[in-house]
Design an enzyme around this catalytic site. Structure first.
Site, PDB file in Angstrom:
ATOM      1  N   CYS A   1       0.666  -0.978  -0.110  1.00 43.57           N
ATOM      2  CA  CYS A   1       0.106   0.027  -0.016  1.00 43.57           C
ATOM      3  C   CYS A   1       1.003   1.538  -0.143  1.00 43.57           C
ATOM      4  CB  CYS A   1      -0.989   0.098   1.271  1.00 43.57           C
ATOM      5  SG  CYS A   1      -1.844   1.485   1.439  1.00 43.57           S
TER       6      CYS A   1
ATOM      7  N   TRP B   1      -7.800  -7.114   4.674  1.00 43.16           N
ATOM      8  CA  TRP B   1      -6.460  -7.481   4.934  1.00 43.16           C
ATOM      9  C   TRP B   1      -6.498  -8.782   6.153  1.00 43.16           C
ATOM     10  CZ3 TRP B   1      -3.183  -5.576   1.716  1.00 43.16           C
ATOM     11  CH2 TRP B   1      -3.279  -4.359   1.073  1.00 43.16           C
TER      12      TRP B   1
ATOM     13  N   ARG C   1     -14.614   1.699   5.811  1.00 44.85           N
ATOM     14  CA  ARG C   1     -13.473   0.741   5.308  1.00 44.85           C
ATOM     15  C   ARG C   1     -12.417   0.470   6.352  1.00 44.85           C
ATOM     16  NH1 ARG C   1     -15.357  -1.795   0.498  1.00 44.85           N
ATOM     17  NH2 ARG C   1     -16.472  -0.181  -0.321  1.00 44.85           N
ATOM     18  N   VAL C   2     -11.675  -0.618   6.299  1.00 46.77           N
ATOM     19  CA  VAL C   2     -10.720  -1.176   6.898  1.00 46.77           C
ATOM     20  C   VAL C   2      -9.282  -0.854   6.097  1.00 46.77           C
ATOM     21  CG1 VAL C   2      -9.682  -3.219   8.155  1.00 46.77           C
ATOM     22  CG2 VAL C   2     -12.180  -2.718   8.294  1.00 46.77           C
ATOM     23  N   THR C   3      -8.885   0.245   6.557  1.00 50.94           N
ATOM     24  CA  THR C   3      -7.509   0.473   5.751  1.00 50.94           C
ATOM     25  C   THR C   3      -6.263   0.623   6.354  1.00 50.94           C
ATOM     26  OG1 THR C   3      -7.784   2.935   6.340  1.00 50.94           O
ATOM     27  CG2 THR C   3      -9.001   2.058   4.278  1.00 50.94           C
ATOM     28  N   VAL C   4      -4.971   0.610   5.750  1.00 51.46           N
ATOM     29  CA  VAL C   4      -3.714   0.565   6.422  1.00 51.46           C
ATOM     30  C   VAL C   4      -3.153   2.122   5.866  1.00 51.46           C
ATOM     31  CG1 VAL C   4      -3.195  -1.600   6.859  1.00 51.46           C
ATOM     32  CG2 VAL C   4      -2.980  -0.799   4.602  1.00 51.46           C
TER      33      VAL C   4
ATOM     34  N   GLU D   1      -5.056   7.738   9.255  1.00 48.71           N
ATOM     35  CA  GLU D   1      -4.781   8.713   8.314  1.00 48.71           C
ATOM     36  C   GLU D   1      -3.105   8.826   7.992  1.00 48.71           C
ATOM     37  OE1 GLU D   1      -4.228  10.733   5.342  1.00 48.71           O
ATOM     38  OE2 GLU D   1      -6.304  10.466   5.610  1.00 48.71           O
ATOM     39  N   SER D   2      -2.762   8.486   6.810  1.00 48.22           N
ATOM     40  CA  SER D   2      -1.398   8.211   6.448  1.00 48.22           C
ATOM     41  C   SER D   2      -0.676   9.865   6.530  1.00 48.22           C
ATOM     42  CB  SER D   2      -0.918   7.526   5.340  1.00 48.22           C
ATOM     43  OG  SER D   2      -1.739   8.453   4.071  1.00 48.22           O
TER      44      SER D   2
ATOM     45  N   TYR E   1      -5.878   5.753  -8.506  1.00 47.03           N
ATOM     46  CA  TYR E   1      -6.930   4.975  -8.239  1.00 47.03           C
ATOM     47  C   TYR E   1      -8.047   5.356  -8.951  1.00 47.03           C
ATOM     48  CZ  TYR E   1      -4.238   2.640  -4.506  1.00 47.03           C
ATOM     49  OH  TYR E   1      -3.074   2.001  -3.722  1.00 47.03           O
TER      50      TYR E   1
END
Length: 322
Positions: free
Chosen positions: A63, A96, A129-132, A147-148, A190
């Site tokens: 990612c 994930w 959503r389940v995000t990294v 939040e990156s 994306y």
């Protein structure tokens, strides 16, 4: 790619019908900040002091958003202070997971088999959503932030260290450029790849390449995006560039040009790859296998291409621009 609804997992792909075939990314849900003394940050609540050993980072090596956090963690020397879990590259009906595989680091903090279990450990009724990446607090047993863009600023400033990737004198310019790069490049690939109509796809690809060309011109006479100083803007752009020819050019149909065809951007990419914190956090196997194996609607056969062959360790010749 599924999501949680009131804490219950559902295997559901993005719905683009209501948006005219356009992919629209949802905002991150957890927005607290780690600060040096635990005072509140720009959003969320306080109580998250920068203490070595307290926090745990969940990432995917595939990612680009999580890759930002890995680079900053490495550049700030926080590998010993912030522990790490790495999900499996394949994202299927369970999202994930921590299925065994090369490069996977299991969840030793929450003992989760699926990343969505980490989200429900923080909020049993979470919807979204389940995000990294995910930054977890061992002490309060919750997610600090997912939040990156905010995580990399925490890692940059909360724990100290000499190098500043978001210096005060450049913040306005960095913020302005970040906004453009996020919309047209980081998220632009994306928007192109997940588009479900021709118009939505073209509306993403054209500004993507207009922006790449503009960045190429900008970097023709300076080493980094802000001149002679490496900043978070370079980190945020790098994680898309390093995946571009590898994945986005073919898989997401972003194929007007390659990064390898751009006279300044490709040497710039090699320059960053050879800089501390960048190349050593890249896993090209995870990158390629994630995209080509996780999106059956785009690549129904699941075949992972062998190419392209790219040498990012070759001389870049950009030292003089510093």
């Amino acid at each position: 790619m599924g999501l949680l609804v009131d804490g219950q997992w559902q295997d559901q792909w993005y719905d683009t019908k209501a948006t005219g075939g356009r992919f629209v990314r949802k905002e991150s849900a957890f927005r607290n900040w780690i600060t040096p003394d635990g005072r509140p940050g720009p959003s969320g609540e306080g109580g998250f002091a920068a203490e070595p050993g307290r926090y745990h980072l969940y990432v995917s090596l595939a990612c680009p958003w999580a890759h930002r956090a890995l680079i900053m963690r490495a550049r700030k020397g926080l590998e010993g202070a912030i522990t790490l879990s790495v999900v499996h590259w394949r994202m299927g009906k369970d999202g994930w997971t921590f299925e065994e595989g090369p490069g996977v680091i299991p969840d030793t903090v929450n003992g989760a088999s699926f990343l969505h279990q980490v989200y429900t450990a923080a909020d049993p009724l979470y919807s979204g959503r389940v995000t990294v990446p995910v930054l977890w607090d061992r002490q309060r047993r919750t997610i600090v932030n997912n939040e990156s863009a905010e995580i990399i600023r925490m890692l940059d400033h909360a724990f100290g260290g000499a190098e500043d990737h978001y210096p005060e004198d450049l913040r306005a310019e960095i913020d302005d450029l970040n906004a453009t790069v996020y919309d047209r490049v980081n998220n632009g690939v994306y928007k192109a790849g997940f588009a479900t109509t021709q118009a939505a796809y073209e509306d993403a690809v054209r500004p993507l390449f207009e922006t790449l060309d503009a960045l190429d011109r900008r970097l023709a006479g300076q080493r980094y995006l802000m001149g002679g100083r490496l900043t978070e803007a370079d980190i945020r752009l790098f994680t898309t560039l390093v995946r571009f020819d590898l994945v986005y050019h073919g898989h997401f149909k972003c194929n007007l040009r390659r990064i390898a065809d751009l006279p300044a951007l490709f040497p710039y990419l090699r320059d960053l790859f050879q800089t501390q914190g960048f190349g050593e956090t890249c896993d090209f196997g995870h990158m390629k296998r994630h995209y080509y194996e996780s999106h059956p609607g785009i690549n129904p056969t699941g075949i992972v291409p062998l190419g392209p062959v790219q040498d990012l360790t070759a001389p870049h010749g950009r030292e003089a621009l510093g």
